[in-house]
Each structure stands twice: as structure tokens, then as C-alpha cells.
Design a protein around this motif. Structure first.
Motif, PDB file in Angstrom:
ATOM      1  N   HIS A  26       0.839  -1.202   0.000  1.00  0.00           N
ATOM      2  CA  HIS A  26       0.000   0.000   0.000  1.00  0.00           C
ATOM      3  C   HIS A  26       0.871   1.247   0.000  1.00  0.00           C
ATOM      4  O   HIS A  26       2.061   1.192   0.307  1.00  0.00           O
ATOM      5  CB  HIS A  26      -0.937  -0.035   1.202  1.00  0.00           C
ATOM      6  N   CYS A  27       0.235   2.413  -0.293  1.00  0.00           N
ATOM      7  CA  CYS A  27       1.014   3.641  -0.503  1.00  0.00           C
ATOM      8  C   CYS A  27       1.494   4.238   0.805  1.00  0.00           C
ATOM      9  O   CYS A  27       2.518   4.919   0.851  1.00  0.00           O
ATOM     10  CB  CYS A  27       0.197   4.652  -1.301  1.00  0.00           C
ATOM     11  N   GLY A  28       0.756   4.044   1.894  1.00  0.00           N
ATOM     12  CA  GLY A  28       1.173   4.571   3.193  1.00  0.00           C
ATOM     13  C   GLY A  28       0.790   6.016   3.434  1.00  0.00           C
ATOM     14  O   GLY A  28       0.965   6.521   4.542  1.00  0.00           O
ATOM     15  N   SER A  29       0.243   6.701   2.420  1.00  0.00           N
ATOM     16  CA  SER A  29      -0.016   8.134   2.595  1.00  0.00           C
ATOM     17  C   SER A  29      -1.436   8.563   2.252  1.00  0.00           C
ATOM     18  O   SER A  29      -1.810   9.696   2.523  1.00  0.00           O
ATOM     19  CB  SER A  29       0.982   8.939   1.756  1.00  0.00           C
ATOM     20  N   CYS A  30      -2.255   7.686   1.694  1.00  0.00           N
ATOM     21  CA  CYS A  30      -3.611   8.103   1.310  1.00  0.00           C
ATOM     22  C   CYS A  30      -4.505   8.164   2.550  1.00  0.00           C
ATOM     23  O   CYS A  30      -4.112   7.775   3.646  1.00  0.00           O
ATOM     24  CB  CYS A  30      -4.194   7.157   0.251  1.00  0.00           C
ATOM     25  N   GLU A  31      -5.745   8.645   2.353  1.00  0.00           N
ATOM     26  CA  GLU A  31      -6.667   8.833   3.476  1.00  0.00           C
ATOM     27  C   GLU A  31      -6.900   7.536   4.265  1.00  0.00           C
ATOM     28  O   GLU A  31      -7.129   7.571   5.467  1.00  0.00           O
ATOM     29  CB  GLU A  31      -8.004   9.369   2.949  1.00  0.00           C
ATOM     30  N   PHE A  32      -6.868   6.409   3.585  1.00  0.00           N
ATOM     31  CA  PHE A  32      -7.095   5.135   4.274  1.00  0.00           C
ATOM     32  C   PHE A  32      -5.815   4.637   4.949  1.00  0.00           C
ATOM     33  O   PHE A  32      -5.839   4.184   6.090  1.00  0.00           O
ATOM     34  CB  PHE A  32      -7.635   4.086   3.299  1.00  0.00           C
ATOM     35  N   CYS A  33      -4.699   4.722   4.225  1.00  0.00           N
ATOM     36  CA  CYS A  33      -3.433   4.223   4.787  1.00  0.00           C
ATOM     37  C   CYS A  33      -3.074   4.952   6.086  1.00  0.00           C
ATOM     38  O   CYS A  33      -2.624   4.326   7.042  1.00  0.00           O
ATOM     39  CB  CYS A  33      -2.311   4.381   3.770  1.00  0.00           C
ATOM     40  N   VAL A  34      -3.297   6.271   6.129  1.00  0.00           N
ATOM     41  CA  VAL A  34      -2.901   7.006   7.334  1.00  0.00           C
ATOM     42  C   VAL A  34      -3.774   6.612   8.530  1.00  0.00           C
ATOM     43  O   VAL A  34      -3.385   6.810   9.675  1.00  0.00           O
ATOM     44  CB  VAL A  34      -2.931   8.548   7.144  1.00  0.00           C
ATOM     45  N   PHE A  47      -8.116  -0.568   1.835  1.00  0.00           N
ATOM     46  CA  PHE A  47      -8.876   0.269   0.897  1.00  0.00           C
ATOM     47  C   PHE A  47      -7.983   1.244   0.130  1.00  0.00           C
ATOM     48  O   PHE A  47      -8.487   2.105  -0.581  1.00  0.00           O
ATOM     49  CB  PHE A  47      -9.961   1.056   1.652  1.00  0.00           C
ATOM     50  N   CYS A  48      -6.677   1.121   0.280  1.00  0.00           N
ATOM     51  CA  CYS A  48      -5.731   2.013  -0.413  1.00  0.00           C
ATOM     52  C   CYS A  48      -6.018   1.980  -1.914  1.00  0.00           C
ATOM     53  O   CYS A  48      -6.100   0.915  -2.514  1.00  0.00           O
ATOM     54  CB  CYS A  48      -4.291   1.557  -0.159  1.00  0.00           C
ATOM     55  N   ARG A  49      -6.185   3.175  -2.483  1.00  0.00           N
ATOM     56  CA  ARG A  49      -6.515   3.238  -3.907  1.00  0.00           C
ATOM     57  C   ARG A  49      -5.356   2.771  -4.776  1.00  0.00           C
ATOM     58  O   ARG A  49      -5.546   2.405  -5.927  1.00  0.00           O
ATOM     59  CB  ARG A  49      -6.894   4.662  -4.298  1.00  0.00           C
TER      60      ARG A  49
HETATM   61 ZN   LIG Z   1      -2.816   4.206   0.473  1.00  0.00          ZN
END
Ligand SMILES: [Zn+2]
Ligand SMILES: [Zn+2]
Length: 344
Positions: free
Chosen positions: A89-97, A103-105
Motif C-alpha cells: 500500500h502507498c502509506g499516505s492516502c486517506e485510508f493508509c494514514v 482500501f488504499c486506492r
Molecule cells: Zn494508500
């Protein structure tokens, strides 16, 4: 390196020599010691579930030893035993944080959107490699990262607490782990609903109250066994509208039914008498979270979550052995999981 890859949908996987992946600054290179063969891998091969691109190395249940680390990875070093969280996952999107990386896009599943563990080596982000204690075999470390992790997520989503009773619908890989995890949480009575006699016997031998759904309505059986009260938590692990409805109907006041099995069928519920009256809840469960894995690993380290040798079958990193195992995974009736252990 050797890799066993999906080259064409609907065709057997092929053994192919490909370069060892090059790692970036935040990646680790892992020498695969064990890779579980999962139901979903058979679905990818058969075209039932879509994958991202071809050719693709399958395998999302992975454990091994760190071979090399990128310059930004400080937590791990070469030689460490690790198991892999399959959702990158990206680690920075609204879900990851918020710690909801499922749910990471930009999320990618290892062995579906990027190359997986049916290979001698795999590259994963350092954040996806979790230390694997010596007490846990590589084989157990690999397979627990899928079905056991999801069973734990189901109990967490159902807000399961010590002392509560639980009904498990379906005693496959998920149920096998859910029963052990329920006990690790000091649950009350556990009922396992099944139609397979061998699975019922296995559940009973592990301390569950076996409910044979062939002999009578499982809801009636659970109600009778609980003096009409019903259970606190029901886990539906089969993926059938019929058992989903049963999971809701066997709940007592304030009970929670967690639906894990997948189905496209519709389910009917009478809202007043079957839900509202008892403030029961239907909760849906998908995958699991990185934050849940340390607890899962600790349950396995302490022996509360076990995969006895008789529940594991080992094959080599060999396309014909793996294809045969994928053929068999569809109609497995026991708890035996096949794990790829690459020969040296
Ligand atoms: Zn993410
Ligand atoms: Zn899996």
C-alpha cells in the motif's frame, strides 16, 4: 532464478528462468523458504478472479530469509527470518494514514498485481516484511499470513471479547484458525457447524461443540444447546446465503454475525424480529490489516495457533507439482495445506 508463472489464463503454470528482482531503496529481497498454495491462486489460474498482467508469478503466502535490504530499510538485515503481508500500500492516502490499507486506492496484492512467492526470490517493500520468530516454521509463517490473518480480522471486526460464545459456519482453513484464535482469546463455548463428518470430528477434537447441519436445523441445535439464548458472535466462512442467514438467526441479544465467505446470492432477513428486536449486527469482513499481524505472529509463537505437521504437505518449486496441487485445492476436504519449499 527459477519462478513458476502464470503465462496464459486457463493454462498450467510454467517453470521459467527470470532475473533476480532488483530492489529499490525501501525494498527487501527475500529468499523464499515457503510459499503457500491458496484457493485464490487456482482462481487466478482459471480466470475466475482477474489478475493485473501476464506473465505473473503467483503466490501471496510467503516466508523466507532476508537476502538484501535497500538503503532506507533499517528494521531488517540480511539473514533475518520474515513473513510477508501481501497487501502493498502507498502509506499516505486517506485510508493508509488511518491504518485501513485494505482500501488504499494504489494498493497492490502480491501474487496478483505484482510478482509473488512461487519463485526462489521475491522483492517486497520493507514495510511488508514482518520478523518471524524462530519458534514458527517457515511453512506455518507462510500460510498464516492469509487465512489465519483473515480469521483474526473477522474476530476483531466482530469485537469479540473473552468469555463470549461463538458459532463458526464452515471448518476449512479459516475455521481451523478461527477456532484456535477464539480459544486464544479465552472464548466461551464454540460451536462448529459443518456437514462433513471428518471436519466435525476434527472440530470436536479441538474442543468445539460439533453441530451436524445434516441432522437438524443448525439454528435450532444452537438455540437448544444455549437454552434459547443464542451465541454472541457467529462467523460465516462458507459463502452461502443459507448459512449467512443461519449465522444471523443463531445470534442472541447484541450478537454480531461476521460475514467472510463470498457469494453473489441474495440473503433475506426479517429486520424487526431477526435483527432490530435483539439489536443484532451484520458485519462484513474483507482481508486483514498490517496492524493485526504482530498479534497473530505472537499467537503462533506461543503455540496458541498451530499447524501440526499432518496438516501440511510440501512440494518443490516445480510447475508440475504446483499445477497438480492447484488442481486438488478446489476439492480439498481436509485441512491439509500445500506449501512450496524450494529445493536448494
Ligand atoms: Zn494508500
Ligand atoms: Zn491465500
Amino acid at each position: 532464478m527459477r519462478a513458476v508463472r502464470l503465462v496464459q489464463i486457463g493454462k498450467p503454470l510454467q517453470s521459467i528462468e527470470i532475473p533476480i528482482p532488483e530492489i529499490g531503496p525501501s525494498d527487501v529481497l527475500i529468499r523464499v523458504a515457503a510459499a503457500g498454495i491458496c484457493h485464490s491462486d487456482a482462481h487466478y489460474r482459471g480466470g475466475i478472479s482477474e489478475i493485473d498482467h501476464l506473465p505473473l508469478t503467483l503466490g501471496h503466502e510467503i516466508a523466507g530469509r532476508v537476502e538484501g535490504v535497500g538503503r532506507d530499510v533499517t528494521r531488517l538485515s540480511a539473514g533475518d527470518r520474515v513473513c510477508v503481508h501481501y497487501l502493498v500500500h502507498c502509506g499516505s492516502c486517506e485510508f493508509c494514514v488511518r491504518g485501513l490499507e485494505q482500501f488504499c486506492r494504489r494498493g497492490q496484492m502480491i501474487g496478483k498485481h505484482r510478482d509473488g512467492g512461487y519463485a526462489e526470490f521475491i522483492k517486497v517493500p520493507g514495510a511488508n516484511a514482518f520478523p518471524l520468530p524462530d519458534e514458527i516454521s517457515f511453512e506455518a509463517g507462510a500460510i498464516m499470513m492469509c487465512s489465519s490473518a483473515t480469521a483474526l480480522h473477522a474476530l476483531n471486526k466482530a469485537r469479540f471479547k473473552a468469555g463470549e460464545s461463538i458459532a463458526i459456519f464452515g471448518f476449512g482453513g479459516l475455521g481451523f484458525s478461527a477456532l484456535q484464535l477464539g480459544r486464544a482469546f479465552d472464548c466461551g463455548d464454540i460451536y462448529v457447524v459443518e456437514i462433513n463428518p471428518a471436519k466435525l470430528a476434527s472440530a470436536a477434537s479441538m474442543g468445539a461443540l460439533a453441530i451436524d447441519a445434516r441432522s437438524a436445523d443448525p439454528v435450532e441445535q444452537i438455540k437448544n444447546a444455549t437454552a434459547g439464548k443464542g451465541v454472541d458472535v457467529a462467523l460465516e466462512l462458507i459463502g452461502s446465503a443459507k448459512t449467512m442467514r443461519q449465522a444471523v438467526l443463531c445470534l442472541g441479544a447484541l450478537g454480531r454475525a461476521a460475514l467472510v465467505g463470498l457469494t453473489a446470492e441474495s440473503m433475506s432477513i426479517h429486520p424487526y424480529t431477526e435483527l432490530i428486536n435483539k439489536e443484532a449486527e451484520i458485519i462484513s469482513v474483507s482481508d486483514h490489516l498490517a496492524t493485526e499481524l504482530p498479534a497473530l505472529i505472537e499467537f503462533a509463537r506461543s503455540g496458541k495457533l498451530r499447524f501440526p505437521p499432518e496438516t501440511l504437505r510440501v512440494v518443490d518449486l516445480d510447475s508440475s507439482q504446483i499445477n497438480t496441487a492447484l488442481d486438488a485445492v478446489q476439492d480439498s476436504i481436509d485441512h491439509v495445506r500445500t506449501v512450496i519449499v524450494p529445493s536448494k
